[in-house]
Design a protein around this motif. Structure first.
Motif, PDB file in Angstrom:
ATOM      1  N   VAL A  86      -8.752 -34.828 -26.524  1.00  6.27           N
ATOM      2  CA  VAL A  86      -8.018 -33.955 -27.447  1.00  6.27           C
ATOM      3  C   VAL A  86      -7.461 -32.865 -26.529  1.00  6.27           C
ATOM      4  O   VAL A  86      -8.169 -31.928 -26.167  1.00  6.27           O
ATOM      5  N   PRO A  87      -6.205 -33.003 -26.116  1.00  8.02           N
ATOM      6  CA  PRO A  87      -5.679 -32.282 -24.958  1.00  8.02           C
ATOM      7  C   PRO A  87      -5.388 -30.790 -25.153  1.00  8.02           C
ATOM      8  O   PRO A  87      -4.240 -30.355 -25.151  1.00  8.02           O
ATOM      9  N   CYS A  88      -6.452 -30.005 -25.233  1.00  4.39           N
ATOM     10  CA  CYS A  88      -6.270 -28.563 -25.369  1.00  4.39           C
ATOM     11  C   CYS A  88      -5.709 -27.941 -24.094  1.00  4.39           C
ATOM     12  O   CYS A  88      -5.176 -26.830 -24.134  1.00  4.39           O
ATOM     13  N   HIS A  89      -5.778 -28.651 -22.984  1.00  3.10           N
ATOM     14  CA  HIS A  89      -5.194 -28.121 -21.741  1.00  3.10           C
ATOM     15  C   HIS A  89      -3.672 -28.021 -21.835  1.00  3.10           C
ATOM     16  O   HIS A  89      -3.066 -27.275 -21.067  1.00  3.10           O
ATOM     17  N   ARG A  90      -3.067 -28.713 -22.781  1.00  6.94           N
ATOM     18  CA  ARG A  90      -1.608 -28.674 -22.937  1.00  6.94           C
ATOM     19  C   ARG A  90      -1.141 -27.446 -23.714  1.00  6.94           C
ATOM     20  O   ARG A  90       0.053 -27.271 -23.922  1.00  6.94           O
ATOM     21  N   VAL A  91      -2.066 -26.603 -24.141  1.00  7.47           N
ATOM     22  CA  VAL A  91      -1.711 -25.375 -24.852  1.00  7.47           C
ATOM     23  C   VAL A  91      -1.764 -24.225 -23.860  1.00  7.47           C
ATOM     24  O   VAL A  91      -2.797 -23.959 -23.246  1.00  7.47           O
ATOM     25  N   ILE A  92      -0.619 -23.579 -23.696  1.00  8.28           N
ATOM     26  CA  ILE A  92      -0.517 -22.455 -22.774  1.00  8.28           C
ATOM     27  C   ILE A  92       0.063 -21.268 -23.528  1.00  8.28           C
ATOM     28  O   ILE A  92       0.501 -21.393 -24.667  1.00  8.28           O
ATOM     29  N   SER A 152       3.893 -29.201 -23.112  1.00 13.81           N
ATOM     30  CA  SER A 152       2.952 -28.160 -23.525  1.00 13.81           C
ATOM     31  C   SER A 152       3.457 -27.515 -24.810  1.00 13.81           C
ATOM     32  O   SER A 152       4.610 -27.694 -25.207  1.00 13.81           O
ATOM     33  N   ARG A 153       2.560 -26.797 -25.436  1.00 14.18           N
ATOM     34  CA  ARG A 153       2.884 -25.993 -26.613  1.00 14.18           C
ATOM     35  C   ARG A 153       2.185 -24.653 -26.439  1.00 14.18           C
ATOM     36  O   ARG A 153       1.171 -24.560 -25.743  1.00 14.18           O
ATOM     37  N   SER A 154       2.707 -23.647 -27.111  1.00 15.26           N
ATOM     38  CA  SER A 154       2.047 -22.343 -27.090  1.00 15.26           C
ATOM     39  C   SER A 154       1.033 -22.287 -28.225  1.00 15.26           C
ATOM     40  O   SER A 154       1.067 -23.098 -29.156  1.00 15.26           O
ATOM     41  N   TYR A 155       0.155 -21.314 -28.136  1.00 16.66           N
ATOM     42  CA  TYR A 155      -0.812 -21.109 -29.218  1.00 16.66           C
ATOM     43  C   TYR A 155      -0.069 -20.833 -30.529  1.00 16.66           C
ATOM     44  O   TYR A 155      -0.474 -21.309 -31.585  1.00 16.66           O
ATOM     45  N   LEU A 159      -5.483 -30.327 -14.626  1.00 16.91           N
ATOM     46  CA  LEU A 159      -4.965 -31.247 -15.647  1.00 16.91           C
ATOM     47  C   LEU A 159      -3.469 -31.045 -15.877  1.00 16.91           C
ATOM     48  O   LEU A 159      -2.724 -32.017 -16.041  1.00 16.91           O
ATOM     49  N   LEU A 160      -3.013 -29.805 -15.892  1.00 18.27           N
ATOM     50  CA  LEU A 160      -1.573 -29.549 -16.040  1.00 18.27           C
ATOM     51  C   LEU A 160      -0.800 -30.153 -14.870  1.00 18.27           C
ATOM     52  O   LEU A 160       0.278 -30.727 -15.056  1.00 18.27           O
TER      53      LEU A 160
END
Length: 165
Positions: free
Chosen positions: A128-134, A96-99, A154-155
């Motif tokens: 386009v995996p925006c779910h990986r942004v937390i 994951s990545r942060s905003y 998804l996570l």
């Protein structure tokens, strides 16, 4: 001409749309699909080779057999949104990545909220995996507006750690 097909997944029936040989939309809810379909002219239910491949890759993803997608994708957005969406595709499966991380990656470290808005406007979730942004400190934040249950699902598939708000 816009073509679409449905894919049965653990999330339920998803709708995938294609235009000119490129995947343009992935609808996570029937409501979103119906709203879009009412505004677009010339749509036809037809499983083209491109849509069949997208459906197969989604199936493999949900089965745990696919970690990256190799599909021709196209979505309309501002240059900033395009940069954000490209950065999202660079986040590896299971990470994951942060905003703030994404804002820095696109050269706009103060544009954290704009990154959130670009994520919200992503028409190709999962691909386009925006779910990986937390959020910072792994805090769970919104997905596709308020659909955090989908984000959690998804996570969990990717075994990405997060903290409930």
């Amino acid at each position: 001409m816009n073509y679409y097909t449905t894919a049965e997944t653990p999330l339920g029936g998803l709708v995938i749309a294609e235009e000119d040989g490129q995947i343009t939309r992935l609808f996570l809810s029937q409501e979103d699909w119906m709203d879009w379909n009412e505004t677009v002219q010339h749509t036809e239910h037809k499983e083209t080779p491109c849509l069949a491949e997208a459906k197969a890759q989604l199936h493999d993803y949900f089965a745990g057999e696919r970690k990256t997608f190799s599909l021709p994708l196209s979505q309309k957005g501002t240059p900033f949104q395009q940069k954000v969406w490209k950065a999202l595709t660079m986040i590896p499966y299971g990470e994951s990545r942060s905003y703030a991380d994404i804002a820095a990656a696109v050269g706009s470290p103060k544009a954290v909220r704009a990154v959130g808005q670009a994520n919200k406007r992503n028409d190709l979730p999962i691909f386009v995996p925006c779910h990986r942004v937390i959020g910072k400190n792994s805090a769970l934040t919104g997905y596709a507006g308020s659909k955090t249950d989908l984000k959690v699902f998804l996570l969990n598939i990717e075994q990405i750690s997060y903290k409930e708000k």
